[in-house]
Scaffold this motif. Sequence first.
Motif, PDB file in Angstrom:
ATOM      1  N   THR A  32       0.808  -1.210   0.001  1.00 18.38           N
ATOM      2  CA  THR A  32       0.010  -0.152  -0.119  1.00 18.38           C
ATOM      3  C   THR A  32       0.715   1.276  -0.023  1.00 18.38           C
ATOM      4  O   THR A  32       0.190   2.314  -0.274  1.00 18.38           O
ATOM      5  N   LEU A  39       0.253   5.367  -1.645  1.00 18.19           N
ATOM      6  CA  LEU A  39       0.054   6.478  -0.702  1.00 18.19           C
ATOM      7  C   LEU A  39       0.993   7.401  -0.983  1.00 18.19           C
ATOM      8  O   LEU A  39       0.679   8.719  -1.131  1.00 18.19           O
ATOM      9  N   HIS A  46      -0.079  11.288  -2.284  1.00 18.13           N
ATOM     10  CA  HIS A  46       0.274  12.426  -1.843  1.00 18.13           C
ATOM     11  C   HIS A  46       1.079  13.549  -2.289  1.00 18.13           C
ATOM     12  O   HIS A  46       0.906  14.666  -2.269  1.00 18.13           O
ATOM     13  N   ASP A  55       8.083  14.150  14.432  1.00 14.51           N
ATOM     14  CA  ASP A  55       7.243  13.089  13.716  1.00 14.51           C
ATOM     15  C   ASP A  55       8.168  12.610  12.587  1.00 14.51           C
ATOM     16  O   ASP A  55       7.726  11.839  11.609  1.00 14.51           O
ATOM     17  N   THR A  70       4.351  11.051   5.652  1.00 10.89           N
ATOM     18  CA  THR A  70       2.959  11.252   5.758  1.00 10.89           C
ATOM     19  C   THR A  70       2.479   9.698   5.681  1.00 10.89           C
ATOM     20  O   THR A  70       1.526   9.110   6.593  1.00 10.89           O
ATOM     21  N   ALA A  71       2.744   8.824   4.697  1.00 10.60           N
ATOM     22  CA  ALA A  71       2.515   7.577   4.715  1.00 10.60           C
ATOM     23  C   ALA A  71       2.711   6.691   5.788  1.00 10.60           C
ATOM     24  O   ALA A  71       1.918   5.781   6.322  1.00 10.60           O
ATOM     25  N   ALA A 123       3.131   7.702   9.016  1.00  8.50           N
ATOM     26  CA  ALA A 123       2.235   8.078   9.923  1.00  8.50           C
ATOM     27  C   ALA A 123       0.974   7.600   9.939  1.00  8.50           C
ATOM     28  O   ALA A 123       0.365   7.500  10.896  1.00  8.50           O
ATOM     29  N   ARG A 124       0.472   7.155   8.570  1.00 12.90           N
ATOM     30  CA  ARG A 124      -0.782   6.419   8.342  1.00 12.90           C
ATOM     31  C   ARG A 124      -0.742   5.091   8.625  1.00 12.90           C
ATOM     32  O   ARG A 124      -1.770   4.211   8.500  1.00 12.90           O
ATOM     33  N   GLY A 125       0.470   4.690   8.977  1.00 15.19           N
ATOM     34  CA  GLY A 125       0.735   3.188   9.222  1.00 15.19           C
ATOM     35  C   GLY A 125       1.318   2.148   8.242  1.00 15.19           C
ATOM     36  O   GLY A 125       1.243   0.866   8.216  1.00 15.19           O
TER      37      GLY A 125
END
Length: 416
Positions: free
Chosen positions: A5, A9, A13, A58, A148-149, A151-153
């Motif tokens: 995935t 992502l 983005h 982060d 970002t990806a 951070a989304r898991g």
Amino acid sequence: MSDHTLLPLLLAHLTGQEDTVEQLQRLLTAFRALGPENGGDGEMPKARYIAQWLGGQDSPLAMRWYNAPDPRVPCGERPNLVARLPGTGERTLWLFAHTDVVPAGPASDWTHDPWDVRRDGDLLYGRGVEDNQQGLVSMLLLADALRTALARGAARPPLGLGLVFMADEECGNEKGLRHLLERAGDLFHPDDLFIVPDSGSPTGEDVEVAEKHVLWLRVKTTGRQCHASQPQCGVNALVAGSDAVLACAALGEDFPRTDDLFQPPCSTFVPSRREGGTGSINILPGDDCFFVDCRLLPDVAPEAVLAAARRRVAEVARRHNVDITVDIHHHQAASVTPTDSPVVAALGRAIQAVYGVTARPVGIGGATVAALLRRQGLPAVVWSRMFAVCHQPDERSSIAATIQDAQVFAHVLCGN
């Protein structure tokens, strides 16, 4: 989320980042990151901004500085920043960009202030927006998408990501990649993938895998100076030297082999600079000196070129009754990445996926930092989709290409 995935992502983005590209280009250009040889204070403020942009609590990237001492700049150092994220495998995708730019030249040559980016639709105009900030911004976009990806898991990519932001590329690399390779060469492994987004073509199909030898010859003619009204009393070195210029310009006759990997496909021999002179019109010159820029195919030995040049000018010296010496002023050896290297194949697949064109390996006559990597046994390629208008007035870059280049890097990173 499973690792398959990650690529969707990243691509999602990166879509719609046009305003981010403009903002980054505008801020980066305003730093005027000129090296001291070009009358500037170096790249440190620009590099610190890049580190700030990449950082934060982060951020998955680990950053480290490998600065080179340089008392000529206010902070006393030239910055080399490395940002890294491990992947699930052992290999790393390395991307390289330099933070320094060249001077803008006369303001009258530009249609606007070169240090204040102007946007015209998809195009951005300003000094450095292509060389090398297009590649640099693509790298920043990829890092942000990856942050970002994750951070989304999303799982980490199969390849690690290494981002290198170097100083001093425009003036020899002594404080940049050369310093980094000497101090931290163990960062890099021959099995890694190395891409330098610092040159390319408008279609994005050209993948630079080879560079010619760079050989500069210094040709000095010694005659006898006298007053120009009494030429019989001297030996005109300027006339003899001019004859030697023509002799050296014809060196291609001695080295006619061609290789279609390169454009032009042959070795080139260009008399490019004359120095000295008497400074007066009424003096017959007794000395003359000029330089020849030679770009040699990889299998042409520089020593053979030097010997051929000496043979040619010896005949000139005999005809004019002068002494002529030919010496090597500078030599940078040729470098080649095999066209079947994993990085060439991976990049080719990514270019096809994003741009819909078939990549083709090419060679160039210029010199890039990829040559430094190749000489360390590191298979590097140079690639980007760009106009190739660096160092020119009204330098420009494409916002769309900046984003799509980042998407190409995302495909390579994910092993697609």
